[in-house]
Design a protein around this motif. Structure first.
Motif, mmCIF file in Angstrom:
data_model
loop_
_atom_site.group_PDB
_atom_site.id
_atom_site.type_symbol
_atom_site.label_atom_id
_atom_site.label_comp_id
_atom_site.label_asym_id
_atom_site.label_seq_id
_atom_site.Cartn_x
_atom_site.Cartn_y
_atom_site.Cartn_z
ATOM 1 N N ILE A 1 0.817 -1.206 0.000
ATOM 2 C CA ILE A 1 0.000 0.000 0.000
ATOM 3 C C ILE A 1 0.856 1.264 0.000
ATOM 4 N N LEU B 1 -8.915 1.067 1.235
ATOM 5 C CA LEU B 1 -7.635 0.380 1.123
ATOM 6 C C LEU B 1 -6.459 1.351 1.111
ATOM 7 N N THR B 2 -6.533 2.377 0.272
ATOM 8 C CA THR B 2 -5.355 3.249 0.094
ATOM 9 C C THR B 2 -5.668 4.731 0.250
ATOM 10 N N SER B 3 -6.922 5.107 0.348
ATOM 11 C CA SER B 3 -7.349 6.519 0.325
ATOM 12 C C SER B 3 -6.836 7.228 -0.928
#
Lengths: 437, 301
Positions: free
Chosen positions: B159, B244-246
């Motif tokens: 990520i 998940l990752t913004s």
């Protein structure tokens, strides 16, 4: 039979009307879902006992806090009568008419802003900044600070190894260079059979996380957002060499000191990393220190210190004021709450329960400094706090900062100067659209 | 009175009755679909901010469109979205079809296995996003452990790395939605009549030939339909990736819809984001139309 039915009906009617009576005597308060909010629930029981007014709470987790509350305000929602809104919202709250102006109310009730710490009044209550227009009562003083594993620092073998390498003792770092030395010293080190890392720092992308971390370094390097004598003139200030250096330093901190996978972390992730014993330092808000302090067990001893200085002493401001929402139907009840909350003895109890009072009587009391290990740090910090833009357009200003700083620090894209230039470029656009430039 | 109404109704033509039945739906559709669309289009020519209500709304013509189409950042997001769509659709087509071919064979536990494979699809995308952040954790994550079990890459952060993060979202989306393409392909495979294969065997066609000339053409319209659904869905992908990752690191996984949401509901640039939404709408509508035409042609063959 008929009588029985009549009695039944009248009792139902009575029950309904009485629940309605109770309902009309209740207010709803909105805030973020975190430790101090629980303390406020506890504290507010006194208010209900004294006035008979129920206080309902709606607490929103931090990552969605701004989204949820600002939507509510923009839609002129009536959900909240009282809102403990983030410091940066004050500009919008005042300009767009979301918050009730409290000057007349303060005058009438004899509430003086001189009773509250000057820095907090300036930060949480006034708009335009420095004026005497009050839109909130300082409710929760807060600043970004550091916690560290004092038990590791006190181990003689670690200290002597550190001293041999760096020439000074392990202890509260005096500046960011020392902080970096200590963080790298712990990075990857095995202590009690577990690999440890340097520091859990703010790197979150989605809301305000990395901005609230990187500004702690930038302020310490003496960053200014704009030309002090020419508002909104940012070129040569926000991208000055000292700010570039601070940003580069923060990237170095992320690369050399953060635990693996700490690429999208804010309050909770930092707390978790610290709690699980991964890191020697964590960066976080004072609001969490009562909880962290209480959790010390199994040999863990936590020490706290204010944001280290580098070129100047400064800390990132957190914290909030409490405001009355202009769209509420129960403004008078909400104002009653504020009147009650402003009393010195309530403020003292607020601090005792784990909230951070901004009242001078509390902060200035001789017992204050000894009432908690982090109390002195809190006092020191509140004297040197600086905040992000509090403009009505602050979200528009926050988003490019989040994007470009994250892109540089975590993603490794471009240079620090380029990132700052891009931010200024977008900020200029925002101020132009807002008619400020 | 009652009789009168019945009498009148009996006199109505079929067409009139049809209109009576369809009008409420039509009105509802106009109110909740067409009207907002037209409203958004008209907004897109203004400088409207939904959070600055006292401000005068100015007509700015095509300025918003020019600004969006001239902005490098927007094209970057489009590229990110395009590459996300390309890889997810490709992987889901290949894996989905392969799984369907395997499950099309009769064997013990076939039904149970199908149910198990379909499970990820039934989860909420937000939940999937959250728990994959744990799976991707470089210190304790199962994903990293499994990868390193086969070949030791050392510590890596799916990520936090700009090269790996786009793959992180592709993997999760593929994990979650391959069962969908598989199910539809399976339906296609089951609809192929057995006599085609029997005839092919009589003609001495080998397995590969049977696959190329019978299985693939028969299943292709189904696969294309599944990919159409997936394509539209992934073009507006939001929840799973945000969790998940913004959109990070930086903006490496900020898909167009995430950027649009930030412009519209965080910055509140309503006029500007309406223009952005119209551009996205036209893009997906255009692609969708062309795709459906191609799909129909293939079906006709």
């Amino acid at each position: 039979m008929r009588n029985k039915i009549a009695i039944l009906v009248s009792s139902i009617v009575f029950a309904l009307s009485s629940t309605q009576a109770v309902k009309s005597e209740s207010i709803t308060l909105g805030w973020a879902a975190w430790d101090p909010a629980n303390a406020l629930v506890e504290l507010s029981k006194d208010f209900t006992a004294q006035t008979g007014i129920e206080v309902n709470f709606e607490f929103v987790p931090w990552p969605n806090f701004a989204d949820r509350m600002l939507n509510e305000l923009n839609n002129k929602g009536k959900t909240f009568d009282l809102l403990i809104g983030d410091s940066q919202w004050i500009g919008g709250g005042a300009t767009y008419g979301h918050y009730v102006k409290l000057n007349d109310f303060f005058d009438k009730e004899g509430i003086s802003m001189n009773d509250f710490s000057d820095a907090t009044v300036y930060a949480y209550s006034t708009w335009p900044k420095g004026s005497e227009n009050y839109y909130a009562l300082p409710a929760m003083g807060d600043a970004l600070a550091w916690a560290y594993r004092k038990d590791w620092f006190d181990r003689p073998e670690l200290n002597s190894e550190f001293k041999a390498k760096h020439g000074y003792d392990l202890g509260v770092p005096e500046n960011w260079d020392q902080l970096y030395d200590m963080c790298t010293f712990f990075q990857g080190r095995e202590i009690d059979g577990q690999v440890r890392y340097g520091a859990a720092i703010n790197t979150e992308r989605g809301s305000e996380g990395i901005t609230m971390g990187v500004t702690a370094a930038m302020y310490a390097w003496g960053m200014q957002y704009e030309n002090p004598s020419k508002p909104y003139d940012m070129e040569g200030y926000f991208n000055a060499p000292n700010v570039v250096e601070a940003l580069e330093f923060y990237k170095k901190m992320y690369e050399d000191c953060a635990p693996p996978g700490h690429s999208d972390a804010y309050m909770v992730a930092n707390l978790d990393a610290y709690k699980s014993g991964q890191v020697a330092f964590q960066m976080n808000w004072y609001a969490f220190w009562p909880g962290v302090s209480k959790e010390d067990a199994d040999g863990r001893v936590t020490g706290f210190f204010a944001n280290p200085s580098q070129k100047v002493s400064a800390a990132t401001l957190g914290g909030q004021g409490i405001s009355v929402v202009n769209y509420s139907d129960k403004k008078d009840l909400a104002l009653q709450y504020i009147k009650w909350f402003a009393q010195p003895d309530v403020q003292q109890k607020w601090w005792d329960l784990g909230g951070y009072s901004c009242h001078k009587d509390v902060l200035g009391s001789p017992d204050f400094v000894n009432s908690a290990v982090y109390a002195q740090g809190f006092l020191d910090s509140m004297g040197i706090v600086k905040d992000f833009w509090q403009e009505p357009t602050f979200v528009e200003l926050m988003l490019p900062m989040q994007e470009h700083v994250h892109d540089y620090v975590v993603n490794g894209k471009g240079s620090a100067k380029e990132a700052l230039d891009k931010i200024i470029e977008e900020w200029v656009e925002v101020f132009e659209a807002d008619g400020k430039l | 009175m009652k009789n009168k109404i019945i009498h009148k109704a009996k006199g109505l033509s079929d067409r009139a009755v049809a209109w009576i039945f369809i009008t409420p739906t039509l009105l509802l559709l106009l109110a909740i679909n067409i009207y907002p669309l037209i409203y958004a289009i008209s907004m897109s020519f203004t400088n409207f901010y939904a959070n600055k209500l006292g401000r005068e709304i100015k007509w700015v013509g095509l300025k918003n469109y020019a600004k969006i189409l001239g902005k490098e950042a927007i094209w970057e997001r489009m590229q990110i979205t395009a590459s996300f769509m390309f890889w997810t659709l490709l992987l889901q087509a290949i894996i989905g079809l392969s799984l369907a071919l395997l499950l099309n064979k009769k064997f013990k536990g076939n039904e149970l296995l199908t149910t198990l494979i379909v499970l990820p699809m039934m989860l909420s995308p937000a939940v999937v996003g959250v728990f994959w952040t744990y799976l991707y954790n470089p210190q304790v994550g199962l994903f990293n452990y499994i990868v390193n079990f086969f070949y030791d890459f050392g510590s890596f952060d799916m990520i936090g790395s700009s090269t790996l993060a786009p793959w992180a979202i592709v993997i999760v989306d593929t994990w979650m939605w391959t069962p969908f393409t598989m199910l539809i392909c399976l339906a296609g495979l089951r609809s192929i009549p057995n006599y085609l294969y029997e005839a092919a065997e009589v003609d001495r066609a080998n397995r590969l030939q049977q696959f190329i000339y019978i299985t693939l053409p028969s299943v292709l319209p189904f696969l294309l339909l599944a990919l159409l659904f997936r394509g539209i869905e992934n073009f507006k992908m939001f929840d799973m990736v945000v969790e998940l990752t913004s959109g990070g690191p930086g903006s490496a996984t900020e898909l167009a819809s995430i950027q649009l949401k930030r412009e519209a509901f965080e910055k509140w640039k309503t006029g500007y984001s309406s223009a952005y939404a119209v551009i996205l709408f036209v893009t997906i509508f255009g692609f969708g139309n062309v795709y459906v035409k191609v799909m129909n042609k293939i079906k006709d063959r």
